[in-house]
Design a protein around this motif. Sequence first.
Motif, PDB file in Angstrom:
ATOM      1  N   GLY A  73      47.354  28.735  32.857  1.00 32.35           N
ATOM      2  CA  GLY A  73      46.028  28.136  32.839  1.00 32.35           C
ATOM      3  C   GLY A  73      45.756  27.637  34.245  1.00 32.35           C
ATOM      4  N   CYS A  74      44.477  27.406  34.568  1.00 32.37           N
ATOM      5  CA  CYS A  74      44.166  26.972  35.933  1.00 32.37           C
ATOM      6  C   CYS A  74      42.896  26.132  35.937  1.00 32.37           C
ATOM      7  CB  CYS A  74      44.004  28.185  36.850  1.00 32.37           C
ATOM      8  SG  CYS A  74      43.822  27.731  38.583  1.00 32.37           S
ATOM      9  N   SER A  75      43.056  24.888  36.360  1.00 34.67           N
ATOM     10  CA  SER A  75      41.911  23.972  36.368  1.00 34.67           C
ATOM     11  C   SER A  75      40.911  24.302  37.478  1.00 34.67           C
ATOM     12  CB  SER A  75      42.395  22.525  36.516  1.00 34.67           C
ATOM     13  OG  SER A  75      43.129  22.386  37.722  1.00 34.67           O
ATOM     14  N   HIS A  76      41.228  25.251  38.324  1.00 33.71           N
ATOM     15  CA  HIS A  76      40.225  25.698  39.300  1.00 33.71           C
ATOM     16  C   HIS A  76      39.045  26.373  38.595  1.00 33.71           C
ATOM     17  CE1 HIS A  76      43.033  25.585  43.069  1.00 33.71           C
ATOM     18  NE2 HIS A  76      42.513  24.417  42.767  1.00 33.71           N
ATOM     19  N   ALA A  77      39.333  26.898  37.413  1.00 28.23           N
ATOM     20  CA  ALA A  77      38.264  27.289  36.480  1.00 28.23           C
ATOM     21  C   ALA A  77      37.280  28.342  37.004  1.00 28.23           C
ATOM     22  CB  ALA A  77      37.492  26.035  36.042  1.00 28.23           C
ATOM     23  N   CYS A  78      37.753  29.247  37.836  1.00 27.78           N
ATOM     24  CA  CYS A  78      36.841  30.295  38.330  1.00 27.78           C
ATOM     25  C   CYS A  78      36.354  31.142  37.146  1.00 27.78           C
ATOM     26  CB  CYS A  78      37.551  31.180  39.338  1.00 27.78           C
ATOM     27  SG  CYS A  78      38.304  30.232  40.680  1.00 27.78           S
ATOM     28  N   VAL A  79      35.067  31.302  37.068  1.00 25.13           N
ATOM     29  CA  VAL A  79      34.480  32.007  35.924  1.00 25.13           C
ATOM     30  C   VAL A  79      35.036  33.431  35.829  1.00 25.13           C
ATOM     31  CG1 VAL A  79      32.314  32.893  34.984  1.00 25.13           C
ATOM     32  CG2 VAL A  79      32.382  30.611  36.006  1.00 25.13           C
ATOM     33  N   TYR A  80      35.275  34.046  36.980  1.00 28.76           N
ATOM     34  CA  TYR A  80      35.669  35.460  37.027  1.00 28.76           C
ATOM     35  C   TYR A  80      37.177  35.663  36.924  1.00 28.76           C
ATOM     36  CZ  TYR A  80      36.429  33.723  41.714  1.00 28.76           C
ATOM     37  OH  TYR A  80      36.835  32.956  42.775  1.00 28.76           O
ATOM     38  N   CYS A  81      37.950  34.598  36.724  1.00 25.07           N
ATOM     39  CA  CYS A  81      39.410  34.687  36.871  1.00 25.07           C
ATOM     40  C   CYS A  81      40.018  35.778  35.991  1.00 25.07           C
ATOM     41  CB  CYS A  81      40.060  33.357  36.544  1.00 25.07           C
ATOM     42  SG  CYS A  81      41.850  33.435  36.698  1.00 25.07           S
ATOM     43  N   PHE A  82      40.744  36.690  36.634  1.00 27.15           N
ATOM     44  CA  PHE A  82      41.336  37.822  35.916  1.00 27.15           C
ATOM     45  C   PHE A  82      42.497  37.387  35.025  1.00 27.15           C
ATOM     46  CE2 PHE A  82      45.353  38.141  38.051  1.00 27.15           C
ATOM     47  CZ  PHE A  82      45.124  37.457  39.232  1.00 27.15           C
ATOM     48  N   ASP A  97      39.627  26.761  27.325  1.00 32.64           N
ATOM     49  CA  ASP A  97      41.047  26.386  27.224  1.00 32.64           C
ATOM     50  C   ASP A  97      41.806  26.792  28.481  1.00 32.64           C
ATOM     51  OD1 ASP A  97      40.732  25.268  24.756  1.00 32.64           O
ATOM     52  OD2 ASP A  97      41.723  26.881  23.634  1.00 32.64           O
ATOM     53  N   PHE A  98      41.497  27.966  29.003  1.00 31.30           N
ATOM     54  CA  PHE A  98      42.187  28.407  30.226  1.00 31.30           C
ATOM     55  C   PHE A  98      41.970  27.391  31.355  1.00 31.30           C
ATOM     56  CE2 PHE A  98      42.226  30.513  34.341  1.00 31.30           C
ATOM     57  CZ  PHE A  98      43.444  31.173  34.314  1.00 31.30           C
ATOM     58  N   ASP A  99      40.772  26.824  31.404  1.00 35.11           N
ATOM     59  CA  ASP A  99      40.431  25.884  32.481  1.00 35.11           C
ATOM     60  C   ASP A  99      41.038  24.496  32.260  1.00 35.11           C
ATOM     61  OD1 ASP A  99      38.788  27.968  33.221  1.00 35.11           O
ATOM     62  OD2 ASP A  99      36.968  27.054  32.414  1.00 35.11           O
ATOM     63  N   THR A 130      49.808  34.671  42.142  1.00 36.88           N
ATOM     64  CA  THR A 130      49.261  35.958  41.728  1.00 36.88           C
ATOM     65  C   THR A 130      48.665  35.899  40.326  1.00 36.88           C
ATOM     66  OG1 THR A 130      51.410  36.559  40.872  1.00 36.88           O
ATOM     67  CG2 THR A 130      50.902  37.233  43.121  1.00 36.88           C
ATOM     68  N   ASN A 131      49.035  34.897  39.562  1.00 41.14           N
ATOM     69  CA  ASN A 131      48.482  34.790  38.214  1.00 41.14           C
ATOM     70  C   ASN A 131      47.617  33.543  38.095  1.00 41.14           C
ATOM     71  OD1 ASN A 131      48.125  35.824  35.635  1.00 41.14           O
ATOM     72  ND2 ASN A 131      49.683  34.466  34.792  1.00 41.14           N
ATOM     73  N   THR A 132      48.240  32.373  38.277  1.00 42.18           N
ATOM     74  CA  THR A 132      47.424  31.158  38.352  1.00 42.18           C
ATOM     75  C   THR A 132      47.752  30.451  39.658  1.00 42.18           C
ATOM     76  OG1 THR A 132      49.080  29.886  37.153  1.00 42.18           O
ATOM     77  CG2 THR A 132      47.304  30.894  35.854  1.00 42.18           C
ATOM     78  N   ASP A 133      46.909  29.492  40.027  1.00 42.06           N
ATOM     79  CA  ASP A 133      47.034  28.909  41.363  1.00 42.06           C
ATOM     80  C   ASP A 133      48.118  27.827  41.400  1.00 42.06           C
ATOM     81  OD1 ASP A 133      46.610  27.675  43.866  1.00 42.06           O
ATOM     82  OD2 ASP A 133      44.547  28.431  43.859  1.00 42.06           O
ATOM     83  N   PRO A 134      49.144  28.011  42.261  1.00 40.63           N
ATOM     84  CA  PRO A 134      50.216  27.011  42.297  1.00 40.63           C
ATOM     85  C   PRO A 134      49.777  25.690  42.920  1.00 40.63           C
ATOM     86  CG  PRO A 134      50.549  28.646  44.019  1.00 40.63           C
ATOM     87  CD  PRO A 134      49.375  29.111  43.206  1.00 40.63           C
ATOM     88  N   THR A 163      46.412  31.051  47.504  1.00 39.34           N
ATOM     89  CA  THR A 163      45.848  29.880  46.836  1.00 39.34           C
ATOM     90  C   THR A 163      44.392  29.644  47.228  1.00 39.34           C
ATOM     91  OG1 THR A 163      46.212  27.494  46.468  1.00 39.34           O
ATOM     92  CG2 THR A 163      46.623  28.303  48.688  1.00 39.34           C
ATOM     93  N   LYS A 164      43.733  28.824  46.427  1.00 37.85           N
ATOM     94  CA  LYS A 164      42.443  28.249  46.810  1.00 37.85           C
ATOM     95  C   LYS A 164      42.613  26.751  47.039  1.00 37.85           C
ATOM     96  CE  LYS A 164      39.121  31.211  44.327  1.00 37.85           C
ATOM     97  NZ  LYS A 164      39.802  32.063  43.357  1.00 37.85           N
ATOM     98  N   GLY A 165      43.833  26.273  46.913  1.00 34.53           N
ATOM     99  CA  GLY A 165      44.078  24.834  46.910  1.00 34.53           C
ATOM    100  C   GLY A 165      44.342  24.271  48.301  1.00 34.53           C
TER     101      GLY A 165
HETATM  102  S1  SF4 Z   1      44.050  31.513  39.133  1.00 33.74           S
HETATM  103 FE1  SF4 Z   1      42.824  31.795  40.954  1.00 33.74          FE
HETATM  104  S2  SF4 Z   1      40.983  32.869  40.255  1.00 33.74           S
HETATM  105 FE2  SF4 Z   1      42.014  32.013  38.441  1.00 33.74          FE
HETATM  106  S3  SF4 Z   1      41.007  30.046  38.094  1.00 33.74           S
HETATM  107 FE3  SF4 Z   1      42.833  29.676  39.333  1.00 33.74          FE
HETATM  108  S4  SF4 Z   1      42.118  29.757  41.461  1.00 33.74           S
HETATM  109 FE4  SF4 Z   1      40.540  30.679  40.174  1.00 33.74          FE
END
Ligand code: SF4
Length: 346
Positions: A73-82, A97-99, A130-134, A163-165
């Motif tokens: 799961g990733c609280s960065h919550a990008c709408v497009y997250c693969f 839930d993912f967010d 590569t899957n969720t943001d560390p 990362t985006k962090g």
């Molecule tokens: S894993 Fe990457 S793309 Fe997915 S929500 Fe987190 S930062 Fe955004």
Amino acid sequence: MRWVEQSAAGAEDGSLPGLALNEVAAMPGHLRTVRPPEFKGVVCHEVLAKSALNRVPGESSMPFDWTVNPYRGCSHACVYCFARGSHRYLDFDTGADFDSQIVVKVNVAEVLRRELAKPSWAREHVALGTNTDPYQRAEGRYRLMPGIIGALSDRRTPFSILTKGTLLRRDLPLLAEARERVDVSLAMSIAVGDHALQQSIEPGTPGTRARLETIAAATEAGFECSVFLMPILPHLTDSVLQLSRLLRDIRDAGARSVVYGPLHLRTHVKPWFFEWLERTHPELVPRYRGLYPGSASTVAKAYRQALAARLRPMLRDYGLERGARRTPPVERIRDALPVPGAPTLF
Ligand code: SF4
């Protein structure tokens, strides 16, 4: 990797009042569930993982074979997250839930250290992010990355972080130490220059400016950062002007190269993305339906070709092609000039 493969014996159910039992009952290794007051709306499920290293499936086109994901799961919550689809294994949904339901592998560093100590470990490259943001928000609380970085560098295992962090900055000194022993590559994901659009489609992330500053800090610390300019959003972020401004900012921050890619809409992302598009840019819905018809996850070929024709010369002009040796921007040359009277190195 599925959770059923990671069952840890003796886990206790520490679910909080108000949290549906089925949200945690099927979660092997579950220790407790907390709602950190500093992360509004985010629930953290602390678990004991049985494994840390994940082998990338053989059929994958990824240029690495191993990954480590301290969070699911990733609280960065990008709408497009693969990666949204990966939350289905936990009986969570792939949208909200993912967010907000974040699984935290609190023992990931210890487990990784044990795995890397095995004689069979061949010190292959390990990819993080590569899957969720560390470096998502939970990392500020759990501080799992320092242990992971330490384990990898002690075991002479090269690694990369995407990362985006901006929390990456916290670990730059540690990463610089690790770089003395192993190859370490850093990449920042930046795809949207417009602040309002960026906050709308990546609502839990640090803004673009803050990420550019993180690149500058990593560059200052001696790293050659690359940027993942993806996903490029058709008709939203793909104009010459938008791309040109963003590439200029990326170059000026000190990044060395850019890889790009258009929006990809996997099955479990598509409804979530279209719900957002209908809410925010309804006029674009028919055009997107044309670009991603039916169950298609990749954008139409003609779009991909047009995007490549647009971007490749720009990347060349900005010196951001992969493998390109770039002349530093004028201000960096100026900053590098010796101070009058100071000893020179050559
Ligand atoms: S894993 Fe990457 S793309 Fe997915 S929500 Fe987190 S930062 Fe955004």
